[in-house]
Design an enzyme around this catalytic site. Structure first.
Site, mmCIF file in Angstrom:
data_model
loop_
_atom_site.group_PDB
_atom_site.id
_atom_site.type_symbol
_atom_site.label_atom_id
_atom_site.label_comp_id
_atom_site.label_asym_id
_atom_site.label_seq_id
_atom_site.Cartn_x
_atom_site.Cartn_y
_atom_site.Cartn_z
ATOM 1 N N ASN A 1 0.829 -1.190 0.000
ATOM 2 C CA ASN A 1 0.000 0.000 0.000
ATOM 3 C C ASN A 1 0.877 1.261 0.000
ATOM 4 O O ASN A 1 2.097 1.183 -0.134
ATOM 5 C CB ASN A 1 -0.961 -0.028 1.191
ATOM 6 C CG ASN A 1 -2.310 0.573 0.852
ATOM 7 O OD1 ASN A 1 -2.391 1.579 0.144
ATOM 8 N ND2 ASN A 1 -3.370 -0.033 1.353
ATOM 9 N N HIS B 1 24.346 0.894 10.730
ATOM 10 C CA HIS B 1 25.597 1.621 10.929
ATOM 11 C C HIS B 1 26.290 1.107 12.189
ATOM 12 O O HIS B 1 25.629 0.661 13.133
ATOM 13 C CB HIS B 1 25.321 3.123 11.072
ATOM 14 C CG HIS B 1 24.699 3.733 9.858
ATOM 15 N ND1 HIS B 1 25.433 4.200 8.801
ATOM 16 C CD2 HIS B 1 23.391 3.919 9.526
ATOM 17 C CE1 HIS B 1 24.618 4.679 7.872
ATOM 18 N NE2 HIS B 1 23.371 4.517 8.293
ATOM 19 N N GLY C 1 -0.273 -1.516 9.203
ATOM 20 C CA GLY C 1 0.221 -0.167 8.976
ATOM 21 C C GLY C 1 1.285 0.290 9.958
ATOM 22 O O GLY C 1 1.211 0.020 11.159
ATOM 23 N N SER D 1 -0.235 -3.342 13.837
ATOM 24 C CA SER D 1 0.100 -1.968 13.462
ATOM 25 C C SER D 1 1.102 -1.341 14.421
ATOM 26 O O SER D 1 1.015 -1.511 15.642
ATOM 27 C CB SER D 1 -1.161 -1.110 13.448
ATOM 28 O OG SER D 1 -2.067 -1.566 12.481
ATOM 29 N N THR E 1 12.323 -6.553 15.742
ATOM 30 C CA THR E 1 13.764 -6.580 15.954
ATOM 31 C C THR E 1 14.335 -7.996 15.965
ATOM 32 O O THR E 1 15.547 -8.165 15.874
ATOM 33 C CB THR E 1 14.127 -5.909 17.297
ATOM 34 O OG1 THR E 1 13.490 -6.612 18.362
ATOM 35 C CG2 THR E 1 13.670 -4.455 17.304
ATOM 36 N N LYS E 2 13.442 -9.007 16.096
ATOM 37 C CA LYS E 2 13.892 -10.401 16.143
ATOM 38 C C LYS E 2 12.995 -11.256 15.256
ATOM 39 O O LYS E 2 11.881 -10.861 14.891
ATOM 40 C CB LYS E 2 13.841 -10.926 17.590
ATOM 41 C CG LYS E 2 14.830 -10.230 18.507
ATOM 42 C CD LYS E 2 14.766 -10.820 19.919
ATOM 43 C CE LYS E 2 15.774 -10.125 20.833
ATOM 44 N NZ LYS E 2 15.707 -10.655 22.224
#
Length: 208
Positions: free
Chosen positions: A87, A117, A144, A162, A167-168
């Site tokens: 979307n 980084h 979303g 949403s 992170t895992k």
């Protein structure tokens, strides 16, 4: 004998690299031309946008729809399977491969980041960076405003709620949500029965 990798090869392989080399800068400019063409199409011109991504992405399956605006770093590291839908206003930072399976729905403003980084400031300030690939399996719905971080794998038949920050890795057959994103519950036969009944009611109503 181990062959020496250039910065583009190092980038794709998840090694430290410098982005402002001549080759990568040319790739960057080529991708900006793709984004200009893609994002300047009419909202109704689905066929042109599909042709553009078929030429630009690494792999594009059948029945793919990506709404504009869309943004990515290079494009050539993105692979999407059959029946893929993205979307409005998604951002895919594809310094490393982003590999997406079949029947994946991506809601507005979803971010998929492979770019990262160094934690150390001195190394980071030398313009060295790196990436980690992202893999999304089959039959996944990403709601979303979700952000998927570098190195994450989301397995098959998953719903990501949403606003989640993933992170895992997320296992198959679950609903997961939150920041950081965690498994909320399994997807069960009761879910299938409920939604199959709702679908049946829909078609019955159409035929009244």
């Amino acid at each position: 004998m181990v062959m020496k990798m250039n910065d583009k090869e190092r980038m794709i392989n998840g090694e430290l690299y410098i982005a402002n080399t001549k080759e990568l800068y040319e790739d960057y400019l080529m991708n900006r031309k793709f984004l200009d063409r893609f994002n300047n199409t009419s909202y109704l011109d689905f066929s042109t946008r599909r042709r553009l991504v078929e030429k630009h992405f690494k792999h594009v399956g059948k029945n793919v729809c990506i709404n504009k605006p869309f943004h990515c770093d290079y494009g050539y590291n993105i692979s999407v399977g059959d029946n893929f839908y993205a979307n409005y206003d998604c951002i895919f930072l594809d310094v490393c491969p982003i590999t997406i399976g079949d029947n994946v729905f991506v809601a507005p403003r979803v971010n998929i980041f492979t770019a990262a980084h160094p934690i150390d400031k001195d190394v980071r300030n030398d313009a060295l960076e790196y990436g980690r690939p992202v893999v999304i399996g089959n039959d996944v719905w990403i709601c979303g405003g979700v952000t998927i971080n570098p190195g994450v794998t989301i397995s098959d038949n998953v719903v990501i709620g949403s606003g989640s920050v993933v992170t895992k890795d997320i296992p198959s057959n679950v609903v997961a949500a939150g920041n950081p994103c965690k498994v909320i519950r399994s997807i069960t036969n009761a879910d299938k029965e409920y939604w199959e009944n709702e679908k049946k009611k829909y078609y019955q109503d159409l035929n009244k």
